[in-house]
Design an enzyme around this catalytic site. Structure first.
Site, mmCIF file in Angstrom:
data_model
loop_
_atom_site.group_PDB
_atom_site.id
_atom_site.type_symbol
_atom_site.label_atom_id
_atom_site.label_comp_id
_atom_site.label_asym_id
_atom_site.label_seq_id
_atom_site.Cartn_x
_atom_site.Cartn_y
_atom_site.Cartn_z
ATOM 1 N N ARG A 10 -7.959 0.625 2.155
ATOM 2 C CA ARG A 10 -8.350 -0.501 1.665
ATOM 3 C C ARG A 10 -7.873 -1.282 0.827
ATOM 4 O O ARG A 10 -8.696 -2.563 0.157
ATOM 5 C CB ARG A 10 -9.444 0.228 0.440
ATOM 6 C CG ARG A 10 -10.246 1.450 1.318
ATOM 7 C CD ARG A 10 -11.742 2.025 0.205
ATOM 8 N NE ARG A 10 -12.200 1.095 -0.122
ATOM 9 C CZ ARG A 10 -13.079 1.605 -0.529
ATOM 10 N NH1 ARG A 10 -13.064 2.445 -1.484
ATOM 11 N NH2 ARG A 10 -13.732 1.116 -1.776
ATOM 12 N N CYS A 11 -6.848 -1.743 0.841
ATOM 13 C CA CYS A 11 -6.219 -3.129 0.084
ATOM 14 C C CYS A 11 -5.345 -4.038 1.449
ATOM 15 O O CYS A 11 -4.985 -3.354 1.796
ATOM 16 C CB CYS A 11 -4.889 -1.801 -0.788
ATOM 17 S SG CYS A 11 -3.544 -3.509 -1.610
ATOM 18 N N SER A 12 -6.047 -5.180 0.899
ATOM 19 C CA SER A 12 -6.079 -6.305 1.809
ATOM 20 C C SER A 12 -3.904 -6.381 1.904
ATOM 21 O O SER A 12 -3.092 -6.366 2.585
ATOM 22 C CB SER A 12 -6.537 -7.570 1.029
ATOM 23 O OG SER A 12 -6.127 -7.807 0.312
#
Length: 115
Positions: A10-12
């Site tokens: 979920r972390c870019s």
């Protein structure tokens, strides 16, 4: 070469780092540390491999749980490490490990130094 990425999909920055590894023909072992939390020994090893002197350098101090737990820059090392083990969301990401070397993928290009 055995490379591992401690990854949060979920972390870019984590996604960018994984893509960068793959662009450089590295197929890392992916550890989704929020689903499969790390243990204290692994956290200790990662802090050492990153060359950090303290867990404070690896904690996400802007996470709500950081404040909810009453953590601060004055929290002692043992308390902070325990909180990171019990709440893996507090661990900065992504972390890439290659042998005895590790790098934090912030910015993602910083991991290129260890592959």
């Amino acid at each position: 070469m055995s490379v591992t990425i401690y990854h949060n999909p979920r972390c870019s920055k984590s996604r960018q780092t994984l893509a960068l590894l793959e662009e450089n023909a590295v197929q890392p072992d992916i550890v989704e540390y929020l689903k499969n939390p790390i243990d204290a020994a692994t956290l200790d090893t990662l802090i050492t491999q990153l060359g950090f002197e303290s867990a404070h350098q690896l904690v996400r101090n802007k996470e709500a749980i950081y404040k909810e737990l009453g953590l601060s820059k004055n929290s002692d090392e043992q308390t902070l490490r325990k909180a990171m083990i019990e709440n893996p969301k507090l661990i900065e990401r992504p972390i890439v490990v290659n042998g005895t070397k590790a790098a934090l993928g912030r910015p993602p290009e910083s991991v290129l130094d260890i592959i």
